[in-house]
Write a protein that holds these residues in place. Structure first.
Motif, PDB file in Angstrom:
ATOM      1  N   PHE A  87      -2.964   5.619  -0.555  1.00 47.95           N
ATOM      2  CA  PHE A  87      -1.678   4.945  -0.366  1.00 47.95           C
ATOM      3  C   PHE A  87      -0.841   5.683   0.681  1.00 47.95           C
ATOM      4  O   PHE A  87      -1.181   6.801   1.093  1.00 47.95           O
ATOM      5  CB  PHE A  87      -0.905   4.927  -1.691  1.00 47.95           C
ATOM      6  N   GLY A  88       0.246   5.077   1.115  1.00 49.67           N
ATOM      7  CA  GLY A  88       1.240   5.747   1.938  1.00 49.67           C
ATOM      8  C   GLY A  88       2.438   6.104   1.079  1.00 49.67           C
ATOM      9  O   GLY A  88       2.615   5.540  -0.006  1.00 49.67           O
ATOM     10  N   LEU A  89       3.247   7.049   1.556  1.00 51.82           N
ATOM     11  CA  LEU A  89       4.412   7.505   0.800  1.00 51.82           C
ATOM     12  C   LEU A  89       5.651   7.141   1.605  1.00 51.82           C
ATOM     13  O   LEU A  89       5.879   7.712   2.673  1.00 51.82           O
ATOM     14  CB  LEU A  89       4.295   9.022   0.614  1.00 51.82           C
TER      15      LEU A  89
ATOM     16  N   LEU B 125       7.451  16.682  -3.899  1.00 51.19           N
ATOM     17  CA  LEU B 125       6.861  15.838  -2.856  1.00 51.19           C
ATOM     18  C   LEU B 125       5.426  16.234  -2.544  1.00 51.19           C
ATOM     19  O   LEU B 125       4.589  15.377  -2.259  1.00 51.19           O
ATOM     20  CB  LEU B 125       7.707  15.890  -1.585  1.00 51.19           C
ATOM     21  N   SER B 126       5.126  17.531  -2.587  1.00 50.68           N
ATOM     22  CA  SER B 126       3.748  17.951  -2.348  1.00 50.68           C
ATOM     23  C   SER B 126       2.829  17.357  -3.405  1.00 50.68           C
ATOM     24  O   SER B 126       1.728  16.883  -3.096  1.00 50.68           O
ATOM     25  CB  SER B 126       3.638  19.484  -2.368  1.00 50.68           C
TER      26      SER B 126
ATOM     27  N   ARG C 207      -2.188  10.446  -1.280  1.00 51.11           N
ATOM     28  CA  ARG C 207      -3.250  10.607  -0.299  1.00 51.11           C
ATOM     29  C   ARG C 207      -4.622  10.355  -0.921  1.00 51.11           C
ATOM     30  O   ARG C 207      -5.447   9.632  -0.379  1.00 51.11           O
ATOM     31  CB  ARG C 207      -3.210  12.018   0.284  1.00 51.11           C
TER      32      ARG C 207
ATOM     33  N   GLY D  99       2.615  13.619  -2.846  1.00 44.01           N
ATOM     34  CA  GLY D  99       1.829  13.400  -1.633  1.00 44.01           C
ATOM     35  C   GLY D  99       0.335  13.529  -1.883  1.00 44.01           C
ATOM     36  O   GLY D  99      -0.467  12.741  -1.376  1.00 44.01           O
ATOM     37  N   GLU D 100      -0.053  14.505  -2.677  1.00 46.41           N
ATOM     38  CA  GLU D 100      -1.469  14.708  -2.958  1.00 46.41           C
ATOM     39  C   GLU D 100      -2.064  13.509  -3.715  1.00 46.41           C
ATOM     40  O   GLU D 100      -3.150  13.034  -3.394  1.00 46.41           O
ATOM     41  CB  GLU D 100      -1.668  16.007  -3.758  1.00 46.41           C
TER      42      GLU D 100
ATOM     43  N   GLY E 176       0.821  -1.208   0.000  1.00 44.56           N
ATOM     44  CA  GLY E 176       0.000   0.000   0.000  1.00 44.56           C
ATOM     45  C   GLY E 176       0.850   1.251   0.000  1.00 44.56           C
ATOM     46  O   GLY E 176       0.347   2.344   0.261  1.00 44.56           O
ATOM     47  N   ASN E 177       2.147   1.100  -0.292  1.00 45.04           N
ATOM     48  CA  ASN E 177       3.061   2.251  -0.270  1.00 45.04           C
ATOM     49  C   ASN E 177       3.652   2.547  -1.641  1.00 45.04           C
ATOM     50  O   ASN E 177       4.042   1.641  -2.368  1.00 45.04           O
ATOM     51  CB  ASN E 177       4.247   2.001   0.669  1.00 45.04           C
TER      52      ASN E 177
END
Lengths: 340, 340
Positions: free
Chosen positions: A96-98, A84-85, A92, A88-89, A60-61
């Motif tokens: 998923f996870g980062l 990364l932003s 999310r 990340g968006e 899930g990552n």
């Protein structure tokens, strides 16, 4: 912590049965199923998307592998923070996870083991360079046909997925803007040569000169490493060359800010004494005195696009054998540093 | 991808045997052990720290849970980027991964399941607020006695580990600096009240006034949400109150930059018309005109300290039952915005 064992004990079934019920796998007596669900609810043992992924052998990552650069606060650079932003968006919004991991650019990083050990389902590689160790690590990953994407670095390998910005076009427009303002003697403070996005900027710089029939002059090419300090250090050479320069094109805002601070400390007035065009359009670009004319790069959108494309492959929306090849356009933002 | 199955096949043993050899678990015939290791080496199947952790039921990840704030590029804010740089450095130096996860502050986040599903071994909570949903999520985590730490938010719960900065002290010094410069009518543009670090700043502001026998005047208290836009919006009210203000203390640099831009657009000259002290000492603080007098907060060190303390617990260096309670000092940086 409520766990599978407790649910199994209270429901009077095996742990395997608990898993099968909660994951909806295999045939199951309705009464058993209901008893397990009741006990699980009673014990607040929730099956969520994560647990479900985990049971299916997925992490899930989405992995994001960054270079380790001693003493640099990596997340505080506009380049990495915006990428990364955007990543990340996307991560999310798809649940998923980062997973951030750091590599030493001088060693061959073992990307493949990240998948084998189920730490990531896909990977994004940031800040890659032309170092042979970096190329080797990514080639091995490409050979395995695992889902991954490199951002903002070119590779001579058709199996490597890439999301990049068109830095040749961006640099061409920056230099053409200065030529249109009447500049002929345009210096270039470029970043580190191991990044293909540095060579792409050089291509755009040279093409713009060529199209205006201006000779390339290697004595007004300066080199920094994208840091503010390196821009500040370049001020000595630029200042010494001031009588043969109309303008300087700088490969990012941070170096431009360092250069401006260095030149002002020597008494220069900008843009009167020297016109400057920078690159990135970071938050700081509009805060400097004078505010920076600069090339806006869609870093956030690049990160978001790369992550979305990979996650679409993971959830089966896109074919995993698809090689991602995207090049986004940049945009010149005109402010005062290039003169009126 | 070389996997356990292939090693098992070539070595003529079971997959379980491969695992036991590579993880060094259980008794094993020397000849079998050597054969497996030879085949594994031949196939480039490396047992690394990660795989080993995984086999022991550990993720090798430190989780960092961030609030999801629509439209905000979270990593591009100085606050989060510096905290993450510090956390990242600790995580990297100890060979862990950093798993970023996003929570909706309006829902109770299920931290506990992150541990149960082996996605993280410990957690850092960033940007927590006094919302009851946030408090509830963290209380549940604390009850389970799982390793975690909250950064920069106070909780009335002795089981909650916290690394924070002393914002009461920082704000006290900022306001005292203005009083020492002869200011008596000092306004305060504070951030969102749901963060305890906002109330701590208020405590420091009021204490500094009190110690100088200046009455607290609620008509010159302004509220923003730590964004540049909110600082810009506050410029209207501050401008209307200009005749009753000597100075304004602002709770972060971003709001101060917005406020300065707003006031300059109305024709104000700073610091002549109004003295300003900001908070954070971000990169932008020295770029503004005038450069900001501001309170430097050791965000990087706070992130690094929290991560190191948690990872020390994980590797058995520190007792896991130990509650982390650290408060770091801030430092006033004097530049031109507070006047000469």
């Amino acid at each position: 912590m409520t766990n599978r064992k407790e649910v199994a004990k209270l429901a009077g079934v095996s742990e395997a049965t608990v898993s099968r019920v909660l994951n909806g796998v295999g045939p199951m007596k309705e009464s058993t199923r209901n008893r397990v669900l009741e006990v699980a609810a009673q014990l607040n043992y929730k099956l969520n998307a994560i647990a479900s992924n985990f049971a299916r052998g997925k992490s899930g990552n989405l992995g994001v592998v960054l270079p380790h650069v001693p003493k640099v606060h990596l997340f505080s650079t506009y380049y990495f923070s915006e990428l990364l932003s955007g990543i990340g968006e996307a991560v999310r919004s798809k649940g998923f996870g980062l997973l951030l991991l750091f590599r030493d650019p001088a060693s061959v990083y073992d990307y493949v083991s990240l998948y084998r050990t189920q730490r990531v389902d896909a990977c994004i590689v940031l800040g890659a360079s032309a170092f042979h160790t970096e190329q080797e690590g990514i080639s091995r990953l490409a050979e395995e046909r695992l889902p991954f994407c490199v951002i903002d670095q070119q590779f001579n390998n058709p199996l490597v997925s890439i999301v990049a910005a068109d830095h040749e076009q961006g640099s061409y427009e920056a230099v053409k803007h200065l030529i249109d303002k009447g500049c002929r003697r345009i210096g270039f403070l470029n970043g580190s040569p191991q990044y293909s996005n540095s060579s792409d900027r050089m291509l755009g710089y040279r093409k713009a000169l060529q199209d205006a029939s201006i000779d390339y002059d290697k004595t007004i090419i300066y080199e920094g490493n994208y840091s503010r300090t390196s821009g500040n250090q370049a001020a000595d050479r630029v200042y010494a060359d001031l009588d043969k320069l109309d303008a300087v094109f700088v490969s990012n805002d941070r170096m431009a800010i360092g250069l401006i601070q260095g030149l002002r400390a020597k008494g220069c007035q900008l843009p009167r004494d020297l016109r400057i065009v920078a690159y990135d359009d970071s938050d700081a670009a509009s805060l400097t005195e004078p505010p920076l004319t600069t090339v806006k790069v869609p870093f956030y959108e690049m990160g978001q696009l790369a992550a979305e494309k990979l996650l679409n492959q993971l959830v089966g929306k896109d074919d995993t054998s698809f090689i991602i090849q995207e090049k986004l356009q940049t945009e010149l933002k005109v402010r005062q540093s290039s003169g009126s």
